[in-house]
Design a protein around this motif. Structure first.
Motif, PDB file in Angstrom:
ATOM      1  N   UNK A 289       0.821  -1.204   0.000  1.00 46.72           N
ATOM      2  CA  UNK A 289       0.000   0.000   0.000  1.00 46.72           C
ATOM      3  C   UNK A 289       0.858   1.258   0.000  1.00 46.72           C
ATOM      4  N   UNK A 290       1.954   1.230   0.745  1.00 46.39           N
ATOM      5  CA  UNK A 290       2.821   2.414   0.835  1.00 46.39           C
ATOM      6  C   UNK A 290       3.434   2.770  -0.507  1.00 46.39           C
ATOM      7  N   UNK A 291       3.678   1.761  -1.351  1.00 47.36           N
ATOM      8  CA  UNK A 291       4.216   2.016  -2.680  1.00 47.36           C
ATOM      9  C   UNK A 291       3.303   2.956  -3.465  1.00 47.36           C
ATOM     10  N   UNK A 292       2.011   2.794  -3.275  1.00 47.73           N
ATOM     11  CA  UNK A 292       1.034   3.569  -4.036  1.00 47.73           C
ATOM     12  C   UNK A 292       0.749   4.916  -3.375  1.00 47.73           C
ATOM     13  N   UNK A 293       0.432   4.884  -2.077  1.00 52.25           N
ATOM     14  CA  UNK A 293      -0.006   6.114  -1.413  1.00 52.25           C
ATOM     15  C   UNK A 293       1.102   7.155  -1.330  1.00 52.25           C
ATOM     16  N   UNK A 294       2.331   6.720  -1.090  1.00 52.57           N
ATOM     17  CA  UNK A 294       3.429   7.684  -0.988  1.00 52.57           C
ATOM     18  C   UNK A 294       3.650   8.405  -2.308  1.00 52.57           C
ATOM     19  N   UNK A 295       3.653   7.644  -3.404  1.00 57.25           N
ATOM     20  CA  UNK A 295       3.852   8.254  -4.715  1.00 57.25           C
ATOM     21  C   UNK A 295       2.713   9.203  -5.072  1.00 57.25           C
ATOM     22  N   UNK A 296       1.472   8.783  -4.841  1.00 54.07           N
ATOM     23  CA  UNK A 296       0.332   9.645  -5.151  1.00 54.07           C
ATOM     24  C   UNK A 296       0.366  10.915  -4.306  1.00 54.07           C
ATOM     25  N   UNK A 297       0.717  10.780  -3.033  1.00 56.44           N
ATOM     26  CA  UNK A 297       0.790  11.952  -2.160  1.00 56.44           C
ATOM     27  C   UNK A 297       1.887  12.915  -2.596  1.00 56.44           C
ATOM     28  N   UNK A 298       2.908  12.394  -3.271  1.00 59.08           N
ATOM     29  CA  UNK A 298       3.992  13.236  -3.788  1.00 59.08           C
ATOM     30  C   UNK A 298       3.645  13.849  -5.143  1.00 59.08           C
ATOM     31  N   UNK A 299       2.428  13.602  -5.616  1.00 61.70           N
ATOM     32  CA  UNK A 299       1.992  14.186  -6.882  1.00 61.70           C
ATOM     33  C   UNK A 299       2.399  13.407  -8.113  1.00 61.70           C
ATOM     34  N   UNK A 300       2.776  12.141  -7.943  1.00 62.40           N
ATOM     35  CA  UNK A 300       3.228  11.329  -9.077  1.00 62.40           C
ATOM     36  C   UNK A 300       2.120  10.380  -9.506  1.00 62.40           C
ATOM     37  N   UNK A 301       1.944  10.217 -10.805  1.00 61.78           N
ATOM     38  CA  UNK A 301       1.063   9.180 -11.317  1.00 61.78           C
ATOM     39  C   UNK A 301       1.691   7.824 -11.016  1.00 61.78           C
ATOM     40  N   UNK A 302       0.842   6.838 -10.742  1.00 66.83           N
ATOM     41  CA  UNK A 302       1.312   5.496 -10.408  1.00 66.83           C
ATOM     42  C   UNK A 302       0.760   4.513 -11.429  1.00 66.83           C
ATOM     43  N   UNK A 303       1.622   3.607 -11.881  1.00 67.50           N
ATOM     44  CA  UNK A 303       1.213   2.522 -12.769  1.00 67.50           C
ATOM     45  C   UNK A 303       1.399   1.209 -12.029  1.00 67.50           C
ATOM     46  N   UNK A 304       0.317   0.459 -11.908  1.00 70.63           N
ATOM     47  CA  UNK A 304       0.363  -0.876 -11.320  1.00 70.63           C
ATOM     48  C   UNK A 304       0.240  -1.899 -12.425  1.00 70.63           C
ATOM     49  N   UNK A 305       1.108  -2.894 -12.396  1.00 71.67           N
ATOM     50  CA  UNK A 305       1.005  -4.025 -13.309  1.00 71.67           C
ATOM     51  C   UNK A 305       0.584  -5.213 -12.441  1.00 71.67           C
TER      52      UNK A 305
END
Length: 213
Positions: free
Chosen positions: A101-117
């Motif tokens: 979960x931290x992989x996703x929330x930290x990046x989104x909170x930093x303003x980065x788009x996230x791609x999950x495969x």
């Protein structure tokens, strides 16, 4: 989480018109070319954070812990799961897979788009927990069962029992396609066209007036 890894140049790509960080899910059957599409997105200069997944299988040659995956023992995976550290988990052919979960929330909170495969199981979980995610199904043209079985056959690495198990999984994966937001066909030798379509989807989602709920 370690410092966020970036794909592409420091200057934002010209087609990124919104500052909203978005969560994109790339899924579909094995052999459809999901990894190839994501790698090409990075080569095109699209900035995103590719979340690192945790797995219980052994690393393949040249795979590095913390770069390609987090390689965990089954007990370690179970402990992370008990502590609520995963956004989604799935079991595929006896191995556990999960997105921290931290992989996703930290990046989104930093303003980065996230791609999950993730596989189709994982995509369904993300869809429930993050209905704002944009879900893209990668498939192949014609009769997908025939095309994907032929691609797997060319690899020459499956026993008859493994072939039967993967055929059953493939039918399940293809049946899940209507649950996704977008379908992208990745035809053999036409990777650029598939990537163009994914970029068009990202562009459209970044141009939305009202964010997804």
């Amino acid at each position: 989480m370690d410092a966020l890894k970036r794909h592409g140049p420091e200057t934002p790509a010209s087609f990124t018109v919104s500052s909203r960080s978005l969560l994109f899910v790339i899924s579909g059957p094995s052999g459809a070319g999901k990894d190839s599409v994501i790698e090409e997105l990075g080569k095109r200069g699209l900035e995103f954070y590719r979340a690192i997944t945790a797995v219980t299988r052994q690393p393949r040659p040249n795979e590095v812990h913390g770069t390609h995956h987090y390689f965990l023992t089954p007990d370690e995976f179970a402990q992370w799961e008990a502590e609520g550290k995963f956004l989604e988990t799935a079991t595929v052919f006896g191995h556990r897979y999960g997105t921290p979960l931290e992989e996703v929330t930290t990046a989104l909170d930093c303003g980065k788009d996230v791609v999950l495969r993730v596989d189709v199981q994982g995509a369904a979980t993300v869809r429930r927990r993050r209905p704002d995610s944009i879900q893209i199904f990668i498939s192949v043209p014609g009769l997908p069962m025939v095309t994907l079985k032929e691609r797997r056959k060319q690899r020459g690495s499956e026993s008859p029992a493994e072939q039967e198990a993967r055929d059953s999984l493939l039918r399940y994966e293809l049946a899940a396609m209507p649950q996704f937001d977008y379908l992208v066909i990745n035809e053999t030798g036409e990777l650029d066209r598939a990537v163009d379509q994914v970029i068009a989807i990202i562009t459209a989602e970044k141009c939305r007036i009202s964010p997804r709920r």
